[in-house]
Enzyme design. Structure first.
Site, PDB file in Angstrom:
ATOM      1  N   LYS A 128       0.798  -1.226   0.000  1.00 19.02           N
ATOM      2  CA  LYS A 128       0.000   0.000   0.000  1.00 19.02           C
ATOM      3  C   LYS A 128       0.830   1.276   0.000  1.00 19.02           C
ATOM      4  O   LYS A 128       0.300   2.357  -0.257  1.00 19.02           O
ATOM      5  CB  LYS A 128      -0.989  -0.014   1.160  1.00 19.02           C
TER       6      LYS A 128
ATOM      7  N   SER B 165      -2.961 -12.721   3.569  1.00 15.81           N
ATOM      8  CA  SER B 165      -3.405 -12.617   2.165  1.00 15.81           C
ATOM      9  C   SER B 165      -2.343 -13.194   1.234  1.00 15.81           C
ATOM     10  O   SER B 165      -2.670 -13.685   0.143  1.00 15.81           O
ATOM     11  CB  SER B 165      -3.739 -11.172   1.790  1.00 15.81           C
TER      12      SER B 165
HETATM   13  C1  LIG Z   1      -2.857  -7.439   3.268  1.00 18.76           C
HETATM   14  C2  LIG Z   1      -3.489  -7.097   1.976  1.00 18.76           C
HETATM   15  N1  LIG Z   1      -3.457  -7.993   0.983  1.00 18.76           N
HETATM   16  C3  LIG Z   1      -4.023  -7.751  -0.204  1.00 18.76           C
HETATM   17  C4  LIG Z   1      -4.686  -6.573  -0.455  1.00 18.76           C
HETATM   18  C5  LIG Z   1      -5.362  -6.407  -1.771  1.00 18.76           C
HETATM   19  O1  LIG Z   1      -4.765  -5.522  -2.663  1.00 18.76           O
HETATM   20  P1  LIG Z   1      -5.654  -4.637  -3.613  1.00 18.76           P
HETATM   21  O2  LIG Z   1      -6.350  -3.612  -2.755  1.00 18.76           O
HETATM   22  O3  LIG Z   1      -4.692  -4.010  -4.571  1.00 18.76           O
HETATM   23  O4  LIG Z   1      -6.647  -5.508  -4.292  1.00 18.76           O
HETATM   24  C6  LIG Z   1      -4.733  -5.621   0.562  1.00 18.76           C
HETATM   25  C7  LIG Z   1      -5.440  -4.371   0.413  1.00 18.76           C
HETATM   26  O5  LIG Z   1      -6.550  -4.167   0.140  1.00 18.76           O
HETATM   27  C8  LIG Z   1      -4.116  -5.882   1.795  1.00 18.76           C
HETATM   28  O6  LIG Z   1      -4.150  -4.999   2.813  1.00 18.76           O
END
Ligand SMILES: Cc1ncc(COP(=O)(O)O)c(C=O)c1O
Length: 322
Positions: free
Chosen positions: A53, A267
């Protein structure tokens, strides 16, 4: 004292992006694959606040500043369950914007501490209303006080653009342009949209695959499209597949990833689990790349690392693994 060479003393903001791509093909030892299939992890955990982010927080602030939507000293507010708020807090601190993060009251203490350490004010939203409740509260605060600026990552085109201009270009460089499948978790959809668009322009046959949580089975940072909200920044036409992954499998995979030397958040485990499923059917010589969105530190207090998995199954019945 000014150092003799700029290459050794850059601003923290210049260290956002340019993250490593590492070979974790040893993890494929657990499954049958065709000859020469390789697995690579893009370590977004290597960004200064520990997550992907940082890229979009910087991009959204610079874009707003350029458009005149963000004036010097203006207060920034964002509903967040963690990573984006932390990234905005660090960067706002450096660029001179006060920052308020609206966050569900049950967020892990590491998140609250990091936000406060970077100088942000944390406004708790009711835990039972989840992240959507946080969004509504932030919107209400902006309606009351229009002097606030809200980047709103779910709707801001600078979010996918940061991945189109940065993450994707790095990946093409790091793989000599040869990628069979790219896998990432779906949160705002910014990563999948920005990276997917650029990779597809380079190679019309590249597969773009989303790791999506099971509805009602939360994986921090990810969201299920089945729950009724499709983020405006997500371009669904770029996705070849959406593969549903549950929390238990994500936790298993996150632990396996740690054993391969990558200490990551859940994630990343979800993305790894999906990448393993893709790898089983991939043709000989395929390069599979998955994205590690953040590091594991912020999850320590959630018990991810110290509960046994039977315990997790019990906790799953309540919709949580912790
Ligand atoms: C830990 C984590 N993994 C994955 C994502 C997903 O990424 P994106 O928002 O680009 O889909 C986020 C954010 O939303 C996140 O905080």
């Amino acid at each position: 004292m000014k150092l003799a060479t700029d290459t050794h003393a850059r601003s923290v903001l210049d260290t956002i992006g340019h993250t490593p791509l590492v070979d974790v093909s040893s993890l494929l030892g657990e499954i049958e694959t065709a000859e020469g299939v390789r697995l690579y992890a893009k370590l977004e955990s290597a960004n200064p606040t520990g997550s992907v982010k940082d890229r979009i927080a910087l991009a959204m602030l610079l874009d707003a500043r350029e458009r005149g939507a963000l004036q010097p000293g203006q207060t920034v507010i964002e509903p967040t369950s963690g990573n984006t708020g932390i990234a905005l807090a660090m960067i706002c601190g450096l660029l001179g914007y006060p920052m308020r993060a609206v966050m569900p009251a049950n967020a892990t203490p590491e998140r609250v501490k990091m936000l406060q350490t970077y100088g942000a004010e944390v406004i708790p939203s009711p835990a039972e209303l989840g992240s959507n409740g946080g969004v509504r509260m932030a919107q209400a605060l902006v309606a009351e006080d229009p002097s606030l600026f809200m980047p709103m990552q779910y709707e801001n085109p600078a979010n996918p653009q940061a991945h189109y201009d940065g993450t994707a270009v790095e990946l093409l460089d790091q793989t000599d342009g040869i990628i069979h499948t790219f896998v990432a978790g779906l949160g705002t959809g910014g990563t999948l949209t920005g990276v997917g668009r650029r990779l597809r322009e380079h190679d019309a046959h590249v597969k773009i695959v989303a790791a999506e949580p099971m509805p009602g089975d939360p994986i921090m940072g990810l969201r299920s499209l089945e729950e009724g909200y499709t983020p405006p920044v997500l371009d669904e036409t770029l996705l070849d597949r959406r593969i549903i992954v549950n929390n238990i499998n994500s936790v298993h995979a996150t632990r396996a990833l740690a054993k391969a030397g990558v200490f990551a958040g859940v994630s990343a485990g979800a993305a790894l689990h999906v990448a393993m499923r893709v790898a089983k059917d991939a043709p000989a010589g395929a390069n599979i790349v998955f994205l590690v969105a953040d590091s594991g530190w912020k999850y320590l207090s959630s018990g991810l690392w110290d509960r046994d998995l039977d315990d997790l199954e019990v906790h799953m019945e309540s919709g949580h693994w912790w």
